[in-house]
Design an enzyme around this catalytic site. Sequence first.
Site, PDB file in Angstrom:
ATOM      1  N   ARG A   1      67.510  66.036  78.639  1.00 35.16           N
ATOM      2  CA  ARG A   1      67.694  67.416  78.202  1.00 35.16           C
ATOM      3  C   ARG A   1      67.702  68.384  79.376  1.00 35.16           C
ATOM      4  NH1 ARG A   1      65.679  64.437  74.119  1.00 35.16           N
ATOM      5  NH2 ARG A   1      65.814  65.119  71.949  1.00 35.16           N
TER       6      ARG A   1
ATOM      7  N   ARG B   1      75.772  51.265  67.080  1.00 34.82           N
ATOM      8  CA  ARG B   1      74.781  52.223  66.569  1.00 34.82           C
ATOM      9  C   ARG B   1      75.436  53.287  65.689  1.00 34.82           C
ATOM     10  NH1 ARG B   1      70.362  53.580  70.886  1.00 34.82           N
ATOM     11  NH2 ARG B   1      69.314  54.243  68.971  1.00 34.82           N
TER      12      ARG B   1
ATOM     13  N   SER C   1      65.241  62.096  62.781  1.00 38.03           N
ATOM     14  CA  SER C   1      65.823  61.766  64.081  1.00 38.03           C
ATOM     15  C   SER C   1      65.930  62.989  64.974  1.00 38.03           C
ATOM     16  CB  SER C   1      67.214  61.149  63.898  1.00 38.03           C
ATOM     17  OG  SER C   1      67.915  61.174  65.131  1.00 38.03           O
TER      18      SER C   1
ATOM     19  N   ASP D   1      59.165  54.838  69.296  1.00 33.02           N
ATOM     20  CA  ASP D   1      59.527  53.927  70.394  1.00 33.02           C
ATOM     21  C   ASP D   1      58.374  52.999  70.796  1.00 33.02           C
ATOM     22  OD1 ASP D   1      62.077  54.955  70.433  1.00 33.02           O
ATOM     23  OD2 ASP D   1      61.669  56.382  72.041  1.00 33.02           O
TER      24      ASP D   1
END
Length: 429
Positions: free
Chosen positions: A25, A120, A166, A312
């Site tokens: 980012r 994905r 998400s 994660d």
Amino acid sequence: MQLMTNVTSLKGTIEVPGDKSISHRSIMFGALATGKTTITHFLKADDCLNTIKIFRQLGVEIEEKEKEIVVTGVGFQGLKQPSDILDVGNSGTTIRLLMGILAGQNLEVILTGDSSIQKRPMNRVMLPLQEMGVEVSGFEGTQFPPINLKGNKDIQPIHYQLPVASAQVKSALLFAALYAKKESVIIEKELTRDHTEVMIRQFGGQIDVSGKEIKLSGHQQFKGTHVNVPGDISSAAFFIVAGLLVSNSRIVLKNVGLNQTRTGIIDVIKAMGGDISIEDIDEVNESGTVIVTSSDLVGTEISGELIPRLIDEIPILALLATQATGTTVIKDAEELRVKETDRIQAVADELSKLGADVTPTDDGLIVKGPTPLTAGSVTSYGDHRIGMMLQVAALLVNEGEVILDKSEAVSVSYPTFFKDLAKLVSDAK
Ligand code: S3P
């Protein structure tokens, strides 16, 4: 690769590399701002280096100095038509956030990545972007990369309830909303990591967050700034668990990112009876020192709103559960099936090969412990976090070898992982 096994103690202090989500980012915001952005403790791993490479292809000057990265921002409409396909490698964050960033640009691009990226799901980003007026489609009518995207300078604002928890989808839509003339409203399914929201403010923008509802006006100006990236708690997680599981261990992890939306692992470890403490908290940088010592653990349940706060870390928490007394149930984690690999299947298959009692379910795992781990041949499936989890598992194998296939995957997020582990082994001697 032959993994390190039969380790009887881990001791010492390490500083894990910069946070992957924040590193991506920082380049993206730096590129869209005006003026220079300096980034320290940037994660120089494959995923984030791919983000740098792509923004260079889009005409952004990015200098890689020894101690910092300098991005010369081009403003919201300053990106240039790339002459080639944009290849994100293994990085889901890059491809999804980039779709949002390119949504309001007068550019036509093709976005692709490695064999994992090509499997994905992208509808989660493409469908809302299409609603906003962006021409975006997957390969031969599927939702998978390569993605063709033609931006729209007159993009419409959106009022959207996210169907999945998400941060990548949320962030892509926040970027796209910044190009619209009017206010957009995005409502989360569950609270997910908020680094995009934090960075909008850090770069001088305005965003209104109230629980799961986010309101964002378009046509804002961002000003270049300094970003100091904290260490990645998702990387620290491997040493946190190693320190808890290997006997006679004490590990000090400096400058670990402790943003509230990321610290689910600490809550779970406390619930399991693990000895973990936090010192030297830096509120501004959302970081601190994490200290762990070897612990006896009990099983727990990991579910609901906790899941996005440790999404994660589930592979390494599953390993932790193999050594805890009792049953650990992980549920509501169906998103794991569409990560770099199907992490539910990968964790169950590979840990079972080492003698653990791990059963996959549709949306999680059931782990029974404690079970001794034994020698075997395993694979990362090209997934960095599966590879690192298996190395931590191998530390507990007393006899025989553990061979890991596709060990090079760890460089996606943590190129110095094996070196840092070796230091903790040698400092214990
Ligand atoms: C990320 C969000 C999460 C996480 C990924 C990084 C991000 O993905 O698993 O490693 O930087 O926004 P999802 O948004 O798909 O849950």
